[in-house]
Write a protein that holds these residues in place. Structure first.
Motif: not given
Length: 196
Positions: A135, A138-139, A167, A181
């Protein structure tokens, strides 16, 4: 007398300096310069320290950080493969497994095994720690793209659907971060940073 084990550790550490020259597609926020793997690894490790409290499950944050500092070491030999590059991703796993054997093989067997186990756990993405680490991985580029007028999203015409797919680990690991997100992606689409 200097031990063989220490010499292997030093060789490994010197080899890791190459991380600083592996450029990623993501640019630094408000700069016309791409980040390197070392910068990325540092940033996502700090993110885990700051955002760990938002994990849906209790996680060992030290283990998460170890994974984040380890997961891209293979790129020293395999190179960075842009996440939205379909062709480049076809043989990514194969290249990275060979690279893992090479980089972790520099160390004595017991220590190399520890690093390899962290790398494998991250790649498998099944534990709460691996999911949270993914996470963060990807963030961070998403935050950069959002704060860079679309960054690589615009440069490579990345679709909203592909961004949501990429994501997805956040959705599985943190309800609070997923809400953030979603709002960021939808706002980015409204602002024209993401193609529909």
């Amino acid at each position: 007398m200097i031990s063989k084990r220490l010499m292997k550790d030093i060789e490994f550490i010197v080899e890791l300096d190459k991380m600083k020259s592996i450029l990623r597609q993501t640019s630094l926020i408000n700069e016309d310069r791409r980040e390197d793997d070392a910068q990325h690894s540092w940033h996502i490790s700090i993110m885990a320290m700051v955002l760990g409290e938002y994990s849906n499950e209790k996680i060992d944050i030290c283990k998460v950080i170890k994974m984040l500092l380890t997961h891209d070491l293979v790129e020293i030999y395999a190179g960075d493969t842009f996440c939205y590059d379909k062709k480049g991703n076809e043989d990514k796993k194969e290249r990275e497994i060979k690279a893992a054997e090479k980089i972790f093989g520099i160390l004595e067997e017991d220590k190399g095994k520890q690093f390899r186990e962290l790398w494998d756990e991250f790649e498998e993405g099944e534990t709460a720690e691996a999911l949270f680490a993914a996470s963060m991985d990807r963030l961070q580029p998403m935050l950069n793209n959002y704060n860079n007028d679309g960054g690589t999203w615009r440069k490579f015409n990345v679709s909203k659907e592909d961004i949501y797919k990429r994501i997805e680990p956040v959705k599985k690991s943190s309800d609070q971060l997923w809400e953030f997100v979603e709002s960021m992606i939808e706002d980015g689409a409204r602002k024209g940073l993401i193609q529909h």
